[in-house]
Every structure is written in C-alpha cells, then in structure tokens.
Design an enzyme around this catalytic site. Structure first.
Site, short mmCIF file in Angstrom:
data_model
loop_
_atom_site.label_atom_id
_atom_site.label_comp_id
_atom_site.label_asym_id
_atom_site.label_seq_id
_atom_site.Cartn_x
_atom_site.Cartn_y
_atom_site.Cartn_z
N ASP A 64 -9.08 3.83 -1.72
CA ASP A 64 -9.94 4.17 -0.58
C ASP A 64 -11.27 4.77 -1.02
OD1 ASP A 64 -7.77 3.24 0.72
OD2 ASP A 64 -7.03 5.19 1.37
N GLU A 116 2.51 5.08 -4.05
CA GLU A 116 2.45 6.07 -5.15
C GLU A 116 3.78 6.80 -5.34
OE1 GLU A 116 0.19 5.76 -2.64
OE2 GLU A 116 -1.21 4.62 -3.84
N ASP A 175 0.86 -1.19 0.00
CA ASP A 175 0.00 0.00 0.00
C ASP A 175 0.90 1.24 0.00
OD1 ASP A 175 -2.24 1.58 0.16
OD2 ASP A 175 -2.81 0.98 2.18
#
Lengths: 733, 425
Positions: free
Chosen positions: A401, A291, A288
């Site tokens: 999310d 990015e 996770d």
C-alpha cells in the site's frame, strides 16, 4: 535467539534482504538506526527511507565486491530476523560487516560463491526454486481498483478502455465483490451473474482476478468456515486446542494453518470450479493480507505464541503428481526436514514460521489454480503481498500500500531492484500510488515507469478519486496510452526475459552492475535499471522535470528508444553521465549497441489479440557492426512448453552484413504464424546498396525495399519471413 | 409512355451500377466520401507518394496511417464499417483482424483468427424497433413537455406572481404599515401624557391617602411589553376625571383603541414579511435557468424519491439531493448548455474525501422519476432521472436522418413488418 556475523571483504556494497522502503545499496545501521528488520507485517501508510519491516521477507543478501565478483548469503529461517550492517569504506581494503540474528530456529546458512551476479542468482534459484513462467496476459497491463462496484461498472470500464483505444489485459475485483468478505463468494446484488461477466471480458481476450484473503469469517453458516473448523484446519491459541480468533475485514475471523500440507491441499481444493461458484478458468487470484494481517493484535499480526500443527516447506502431495512440480520444488533443506519431522503431532509456535505464512498461502492458491483445470495444464496467475524466499515459484509480488506521491514513485525503483536481486522476479508497485489522489503529471510519469517494471498494475484506494487512464485530460490520456503501447510492443522481449528467469533464476529487472559487474560506479545507482541486458531505463520521478542525467555503462553506444538518437561512449565525460531530454511524453530508455530486440508494434486491445501479429526487429549495432538477441515463443497459457517442449527459441545475430535467424529450439507441435514485417538497423555507417532475403519456404530471392529513417537508421520493409524459420537477410554495401 | 418507362428503368440500373462500382472501387475500410482519394494510380499522404498497390498491403507506409485503412498495420488509422442495414461507423485500426467482432457486418474480421457473421440485419431491426419505441415515448413525453412549456409561460419568472406586482404589494404594505405605526405612536404619546397627569395627581393624593387601591389600568405601551409607572395607583374616579378632561374619552377606551391599532399593525407587518419572502424567492426563481422554453420549470419545488435497498434518495430539482437525511449536493447549475445534466455540490463532508456531490442526468420519459443512482467514486453520486422535460424530439430526428429514415418511413415499415422490422435490405 540465534545470531552470526559475516564480513564481506573488498566490498562496499551489499544488497537484498527485502522488503524495506529503503535504498537499494544497504546502509550502515550500526549506531544509526534500527537494524534491517524482516518480519512480515501489514503496515498502514508506510514511510520511506526506513529499515522497518514490511509485508515480505527474503533473508538473502548479495555482496558486490570491488573486484567485480559477487557473493550471495542465504539464511533459511522464517522467524523474526534483524540484520545490522556496518560499512568500512575508508579502509585500504574496504569491508562490510553484517550481523544476523533471528528469534528462533537454527543457523541454516548458504554461501553462494558466484562469481558473477547471474551465477549467484542461478545458485540461489537452485536452493529456493526457479521463478514461474507467467502466463502472457499477466505480464501485460492490469487495471485494478478497490473497488469496481458491480457488473455494470466492470462492463463500463472494459468498454471505456476500448472506446479510448487503450490496451489492457486484466480487470480486478477487490474485497467488496464478496458476500460480507466471505471469500469464494459473490455479493449477488452487485454481481448477480459473475460467470456471464467473466465470459464477456474473456470474449475480448481479457481476464479477471478476484481477491481471496486467508482470514475466514467466523460464521457457522459460511461453508468455508464450517469446513475449516470441522476439519481441524485452523491455527490454534497457545493452548494448542482452541481456535485462534482475530479481527480482519469480515470482523471475527480464523486463520487456516497453511504450514500443514493437509491444509494447503484443502485450500487448493476450494478453487475447484464447482466449489468456487461463479468462477471460470478465466478468473485468477490475488492473495492479500497474508502476513497475516490481524487487526486486533500487536503489530497487526498473529501473536507469536499461536500454534501450528506440523508443516513442510517443499513439495506438496497435490503437486507431486504433476510434471511441472519437479521444476518448481527446491531440494529439502535441514530447516524443512526439521519441520517435516515434527509432523502433525508436535505443535510449534507461530514465531518459528511467521515469515512463511504468506508463502504457504501463495503456494496453496497456485496449486489450486493448477488443479481446477481438468487437464492440469493451465498456468496459474497469483499475486501475493506477503512473501518469503521461494515465493518466485508461485507468481507475482507487489510492494503493497504505497502512496500517490512522487517520493513513492521514486522509491519503487530501489524497492523493485531489491526484490529482483532476491529472486522475486515478477514484482511491481501500484501505478498511481494506492493511497491518495495523484495529479495528471504523476500519473503520466508513473505509467511511463510502470511500463518498464516486471508487474504492471494500476490500483487505487476505496477513498481515492476514480483514475482510469481515460478520465484524465486528453494530453495525459495520450501519454498513458503511449506508455501502455510501449509495454505491449515490448511484450516479446519481456516474455523472453521471463522465460530466461524461469530457467536461470536471473530476474528481468536488473541493477546496472548485473550486466557491468566490474564497473564500480554502477554499484550505488538505484534510480536507473536494466530490462534484461539491453534496455537502460531512467524513470522521471520528480515533477516538472523535462531532462535528466543518465549514467551510460559499458563501452558500447546506446540508442534512445523513441528517437533512435545515439549516445556515443567516446563523447561521454569521465563521470559517464550525460544530460538527456525527457519531455512529458517520453521516459528515457536506451537500447544497448550490440543488441537485437524483438517487438510487436501494432497496437492491440490486449496481448491475446497480438498472437499472430508480425514482428519488428530493432537491431542496434555495436562498434564491430554486429548485434544479437533472442526470442522465446510458446502458447503463453499452458505447461506444454515446460512438459512437452512445445516452444520456439530463436537466435538473431547480425554480423558481416548478414542478419541470421537460427534455431535454439523448434517445435512442430506449437505453430507460430508470425512474420517479420520490419527490420530497423541503428548504427550503420553507410547505406547498403541492396538488401535481400532468400525465402526459406519458396527458395526465391527477394530484394527488399529500404528506407532511411531518423538518426541514420535504416528501415527494411516487409521481409515477410516467418520468425520461427531459419533465414538470412543479406545487406550488400 | 413505354419509352419513358424504359428510360427510367435504364437510368435506375445505371445509377445502381455506378453505386456498385464506386463501392467496389472503395478500398476496404474507407468511408465512401473518401473513396476518391484512393482511386488513382498513386496515393498521396502528406509529402509522400506511394503506389496504389501499397494501399492495404498490410505494411504502414504513411505517417498518418492513411495507406492502411483496411488493415491493422498502422497505429493511427481508422477502419470504416459499412454496416449496411444498420449504422456505418469507424473502429480503431487496432480492432481490425483481432478476433473480436466490432462491426455488425463482420468487415473488420475478414483476415483475422476468426470470421464474424453479418448481424447488421438483426441489429438494424432491433435498432429500428427501438427507434420506433423511442419515438413513441418521445412523442408522449414531448406532448407533456409542451404543456409544461405553456405552464412555464404563464408562471415562469413569477413563481405564481409577477415580480413587479409583488414589489408594488410590498411597497403598499410598507406604506400602510408606516401609517399605522404613526397612529400607534401618536396614541402612545397621548397615553404617556395622560400618565404624566395621573402621576402628578398621584403625588398630590399620596399626602392624603397612603393606602392605595391595587386595581390599576394597563396599556401596552411598547412592543416588548415594558411597563412603567402608568400602573401607579389612583382612585378610579380621579383617573377618569383626569382622562376625560384631556381626551374626551375614558382611559379604557383609549387603551382599547391603542391595542386594536397595534394588532392591526402587527398583522400588516407579518403580511409584509410574507410579501418580502415571496419577492425574494421570485427573484431567485428569475435567476434560475430552466432550460430551453423553461421546460424544466415544472419540476421546480417538486420532490422525487427513489427507494434503494440501502437508502431512500430524494431529489428536489434546482434545490438539493439527499441520501436519507444526508445532503449529497445543493444545486449548483447545469453542467453545460445541452441541459441534460445538473450538478449539485457542497453536500455534507465525507471523512478524508471532502464534500459530497451529485450529478443528475435527465433522460426523456413520459413521467418524472429517478431511475438510477450510482456512486462512481466514493461520495460522488450520479443520478439518472426520466422526465418529459428532457424529451428532445429533434435529437431523434437527427438520428433518423443519419439512417436515411423519417418518422413517416419508420411508421410505414412498422406497419409493413407487423412491428418486427425484419425485412431484407
């Protein structure tokens, strides 16, 4: 910055360039909104119907021409990118103009000429790699929450699923399981014996996943930080010298420079069972915040002038010795050669590779999970939030999310279709919605939809109420259980489709035009989709809705999957839309006339428990009273199918009153003991006088008992032949 | 006698034989009480009739799943594990032959990927041992609980005082207070009159003497201490003579009496306040439900603590639960009529979630203590408390009955096996 324009003639619809929370068929942006932006970002509570950037980027667009032909356009560039789109639909020959500009790099474009949608997907896979064949458990249902608090909580959730006869395959642990957000560690007050915990989950045929994020807590007592810092493995500041520091879950953090093969090798090594203490081969990984998410910098990501030290896109040394690598590594492109030429000596700026940071982490984790197995023969499962072109090689992607809102359930369809046509075939949206508290009805409808999405995981935010399926009123729990059982009964189809994707590049979740490319009315449909070529799915995404209009493509009949009700193309209005029932306990799903779908209908607590379960073939006849379908079977866990051809591939075809099972591929080494327990034939015009089979193992002819089912269906009982054998079942009329 | 003995033995043998036969006749996965349904040549489920050979033939013929009690062919059937030596139970058909041992006798995995050992003996022994220990604990707890029940009989509904008596006390105090109040008021009036006289005298004197003595007398004529012209100066002699004329007492005597009565009145008022408070809490107490026989009454107004690594948790049963200084619930009531779980709601708000709340589950134990605290959802807490009040000996007897055991039998087995319960059935 570099830019180029492409115009697609005789075209009204272009697709792809994920990830955006936007429509599937891309909209005109010129003069209306910002262009579609590709820049991997950790967006808090993202809004819908936006061209703004999200967690991942695939600079790949598909144009579906009015003549039914498909063209692909791939721009291999990992810097920030913007794509402006303008439709000219009113022209006698309509066109779509697209304007591409990226912040840095070169114009490295590929035009894929199709001509069919599937051809384009295969051509694209040749450039960026084929999707991984996921291990079987990973295409079943995943139960996640931020956070299952401790070992006892995990054991309780696991047994509650059993007490309620609800199947699941994987239970997940989010960031709170670690010692102070130091990944590869455990909070030992909550998880004193993680090995024991994983073993007891695995004893039921289930798996576990822990989260491993790329940011590393800056703590000299933390082995991983010490190793990364002393080994000079970290992203640097613009001075190319000092370590870049940002803030993330653990506070002050540093970020490994995954652009370097040396760093990826080091990262992969962290998954060795003696390094990742308390892990076992039944524990898999979730990447996770890749990015990367950096809380205290603009746009919550790494500054563009941070420095990397040499990289390569493609093959990793760690993987090059494995037979599997030749299947997963794409040929080098000029972009990659440029990167490789820079080597370790010439640092380059983060802006040049930003959109690949998450991809490299995914790749390194995937490699680590292969290498931790002494035999290098266990298929990894890695879920990543950030992605780039080619991420399909390394596992699953989810849409980040989302919120517990009906609008987010509706948005899942176009978002997942965009990912699927851009090669990200193993994709899903958090069931229930991450933020907020879904009510019972939203949970019911979301599970029904999620059961037909490629990646199927229930997840929830730390502040949300508990929402495991057994916590709802009985009616809701029953509906969720049915949805889960539907997924499990169709796992043979899903696995066959994931195998198809792994050899052809064609995703399991498809827009209608993938199978009906000349049917222009399908080009704008984004609230329906196909699973493979044979199942048409229309999720219910609004509350208090018990019927819906479904578009039925093609010229063959469709059969409602639960009731076997027929939809006849001859009786459809010109719009080809027909209203169908969608009571609370049913999602509208239809099987195409002319198809045979393999199913395993015995409810089980996990996919592992289904291994030798008997099959049912659901045969939906077309207007010529024929049908066909395929089944792929292997051990579901190892690379043996890919490296040693230990698999079975069957062709089932029905014509002239004969159901024939023939071999596409057979393996003596991989034995499958599953038999065929039932055949259901839909669309017969008359009842056969007798049905018989010649048992290939004994040579005896057996007359089979039949029974009429609802809606003129015929149920053939207990053929009891092995699905991996060649046999013929004859229907005499 | 010999013949009788033989007959008896014969009967025992016959009965055993019948038992075995009925066991043999009962298909795999069928509860003994249902065995009759499966004994004929055909089998009925709903409107459908099938051949008995179709029972447990690993194909689901009946919509209700009843033809496949011993396989996993039907989605909605149940498998009965006999579990001899332990407790028989149903498992879902989905658990049959899936490689996971769900029945201690292994009967759910007779045709699966993996055989299961029969562990009923050790499971059963451990269970009996636990039952024995539970019983001991429950007995201890129940003895204390009995005392608590008696304590509650004496004190419950009264909180130490009867509401009626307390009401009477309040009434009496009220009357006394009123009476004193009247006396004080009368005195006050008298003093006011006196003051008037003084004032008149004062005016007369003013013309004679401009400078006056600063020493005056004071009386506290109002609760709030308001003072007025009574302090006007006058020669001591003048004041005395005026007062004595009017009351036969010196002003100071009168003032002293007034002040004394007022203090008495104030004492009475605070007694009255106390009595009213007591009455109020007694009434509140009367409204609380302390479970059967008021067994939980003993815990009322007591405080229990659990030191957790992060926080100290405090429970005041029937009042509130705290996490350190944060209220995580105020008493709401019992969650149902089994009197094992209480709800505490309306705690301090959690940002983005709402008011904290706590459920408190009581289990039998020989002393009252918090044994666990959990937070299953953010800001939703679950506390487990051991207490004699929760010792429900009938519950244990019920389990024993299901096992075909009694307390006496269990004790006997305990002695026979030296506390190990390791015999062979």
């Amino acid at each position: 910055s570099v830019g180029i324009d492409f115009t697609f003639h005789n075209t009204e619809n272009v697709y792809g360039i994920p990830e955006h929370a936007s429509s599937f068929s891309l909209k005109t942006t010129v003069g209306k909104t910002d262009p579609y932006r590709l820049y991997n970002l950790d967006v808090f509570e993202y809004e819908l119907d936006q061209t703004m950037a999200l967690y991942g980027s695939v600079p790949f667009m598909l144009a579906q021409r009015k003549d039914g032909k498909t063209v692909g356009l791939f721009f291999l560039n990992a810097s920030e990118m913007w794509i402006d789109i303008q439709h000219f639909s009113e022209l006698s020959i309509p066109k779509v103009e697209t304007h591409w500009f990226s912040e840095s790099g070169v114009l490295d474009f590929f035009v894929l000429t199709g001509p069919t949608p599937k051809d384009v997907m295969s051509q694209y896979a040749k450039l960026t790699g084929l999707p991984q064949l996921p291990p079987t458990f990973s295409i079943a249902y995943h139960q996640c929450r931020w956070n299952y608090r401790d070992q006892e909580d995990v054991a309780t959730v696991d047994s509650k699923f059993d007490e309620n006869d609800i199947p699941y395959d994987v239970i997940w642990l989010d960031i709170e399981h670690t010692d102070g957000k130091r990944y590869f560690t455990w909070d030992v007050t909550k998880f004193p014996d993680s090995t024991k915990m994983i073993d007891s989950i695995a004893a039921k045929g289930r798996k576990m996943v822990t989260i491993v994020d790329p940011h590393i807590k800056q703590d000299s007592h933390y082995r991983l930080y010490d190793s990364a810092s002393s080994g000079d493995l970290l992203v640097k500041n613009s001075d190319s010298n000092s370590e870049f520091q940002g803030s993330c879950w653990p506070g002050n953090s540093v970020y490994p420079d995954f652009s370097s093969p040396r760093v990826r090798q080091w990262w992969a090594d962290q998954f060795q069972l003696d390094k990742y203490r308390g892990s076992t081969l039944d524990l898999f990984t979730w990447n996770d915040m890749n990015e990367p998410s950096v809380f205290n910098f603009p746009e919550v990501t790494m500054p563009k002038d941070a420095r990397h030290n040499g990289g390569s896109c493609g093959s990793d040394l760690a993987l090059s010795s494995l037979p599997y690598s030749s299947r997963s590594t794409p040929p080098s492109s000029p972009f990659c050669k440029d990167l490789e030429a820079l080597g370790d000596k010439h640092p380059f700026e983060h802006r040049d590779v930003h959109n690949m940071y998450g991809f490299w982490l995914h790749q390194a984790t995937f490699t680590g999970l292969i290498l931790r197995d002494p035999n290098h023969n266990q298929r990894p499962f890695v879920l990543s939030r950030a992605f780039f072109a080619g991420s399909q090689r390394y596992g699953a992607i989810w849409t980040g999310d989302n919120g517990a809102e009906w609008s987010h359930l509706a948005a899942a369809q176009p978002m997942l279709l965009s990912l699927s046509v851009a090669g990200i075939s193993f994709c899903g949206a958090d069931v229930g919605g991450f933020f907020g508290n879904p009510d019972a009805e939203l949970m019911e409808r979301w599970y029904q939809a999620g059961a037909f999405h490629p990646f199927f995981r229930g997840h929830a935010h730390l502040d949300s109420k508990r929402r495991e399926p057994y916590l709802f009123p009985e009616k809701t729990t029953n509906i969720i259980r049915s949805a889960l059982r539907q997924r499990y009964s169709l796992l043979p189809l899903w696995y066959t489709l994931f195998h198809e994707a792994s050899v052809s590049g064609v995703s399991p979740m498809r827009p209608l035009w993938f199978e009906f490319p000349s049917e222009t009315k399908t080009f704008s449909i984004e609230d329906q989709f196909l699973v493979g070529s044979d199942l048409l799915v229309k999720p219910i995404t609004t509350s208090n809705t018990f019927s819906t209009n479904v578009y039925f493509p093609g010229s063959e009949k469709w059969f409602e999957l639960d009731t076997w009700t027929v939809v006849d193309p001859a009786s459809l209005p010109p719009s080809r839309y027909q209203k169908v029932d969608a009571p609370a306990e049913r999602i509208p799903v239809f099987q195409r006339g002319g198809s045979i779908v393999p199913r395993r209908e015995r409810p089980r607590r996990s996919s592992q428990a289904m291994i030798n379960d008997p099959f049912t073939l659901l045969v939906a006849l077309d207007s010529k009273a024929s049908a066909k379908g395929e089944l792929y079977l292997d051990d579901g866990v190892s690379f043996d199918a890919q490296t040693k051809k230990f698999f079975h591939q069957r062709l089932f075809s029905f014509s002239d009153g004969k159901l024939v099972s023939s071999t596409i591929h057979k393996s003596e080494e991989y034995k499958d003991l599953s038999q065929l327990e039932r055949i259901v034939v839909l669309g017969l015009t008359s009842r056969p006088s007798s049905v018989s089979v010649v048992d290939p193992r004994t040579g005896e002819t057996r007359v089979l008992e039949t029974q009429l089912g609802p809606n003129n269906s015929l149920i053939v009982k207990k053929p009891n032949v092995f699905v991996t054998d060649d046999w013929t079942i004859s229907f005499s009329f | 006698a010999g013949v009788t003995m033989m007959t008896r033995l014969w009967l025992v043998a016959l009965v055993s034989l019948l038992c075995i036969q009925s066991l043999l006749a009962s298909p795999l996965g069928v509860h003994p009480n249902e065995a009759g349904k499966y004994s004929g040549d055909s089998f009925k489920c709903g409107a459908v009739s099938i051949k008995s050979s179709q029972i447990n033939d690993n194909y689901c013929d009946c919509a209700d799943g009843s033809d496949e009690p011993g396989t996993n062919a039907c989605a909605n059937s149940k498998f009965w594990c006999v579990n001899r030596g332990y407790i028989g139970k149903y498992v879902f058909s989905s658990f049959v032959n899936d490689g996971i041992c769900d029945c201690c006798d292994g009967s759910d995995e007779t045709n699966g990927p993996k055989a299961c050992e029969n562990t009923c003996m050790s499971v059963g022994s451990a269970h009996r041992k636990k039952m024995y220990e539970d019983l001991k604990r429950f007995r201890e707890g129940a003895a204390i609980k009995q005392k608590w029940i008696e304590y509650a009989k004496e004190n419950r509904g009264t909180g130490g005082v009867s509401i009626q008596a307390e009401k009477e006390a309040v009434e009496l105090l009220n009357q006394q207070h009123e009476a004193l109040k009247t006396q004080v008021d009368n005195l006050k009036d008298a003093l006011k009159k006196a003051r008037k006289l003084i004032e008149e005298a004062d005016k007369a004197k003013e013309r004679i003497d401009d400078n006056s003595d600063s020493n005056g007398f004071e009386f506290d004529d109002e609760d709030d201490g308001d003072k007025d012209d009574a302090e006007k100066e006058l020669s001591l002699q003048d004041r005395f003579s005026i007062f004595q004329e009017a009351h036969g007492k010196t002003p100071q005597e009168l003032v002293d009496e007034h002040n004394r009565l007022k203090r008495e009145r104030d004492d009475l008022r605070s007694k009255l306040n106390d009595a009213e408070g007591k009455l109020k809490s007694a009434e509140k107490l009367q409204a609380l439900n302390f479970g059967p026989d008021d067994a939980y009454f003993y815990l009322y107004e007591k405080t229990f603590e659990l030191r957790h690594p992060q926080y100290t948790y405090t429970l005041r049963p029937f009042s509130e639960v705290k996490q350190a200084h944060t209220t995580i619930g105020e008493y709401e009531g019992w969650s149902d009529d089994t009197f094992t779980t209480q709800l505490y709601k309306r705690g301090q708000r959690c940002w983005g979630i709402g008011e904290r709340e706590t459920s408190v589950k009581y289990e039998c134990g020989s002393e009252t203590k918090i044994i666990a605290i959990d937070e299953p959802s953010p800001c939703v807490y679950a506390m487990t408390v051991e207490t004699p009040a929760a010792c429900n000996i009938e519950a244990i007897h019920k389990v024993l009955q299901e096992l075909g055991l009694s307390e006496e039998k269990l004790k006997e087995e305990f002695e026979k096996t030296n506390g190990l319960f390791n015999w062979v059935w």
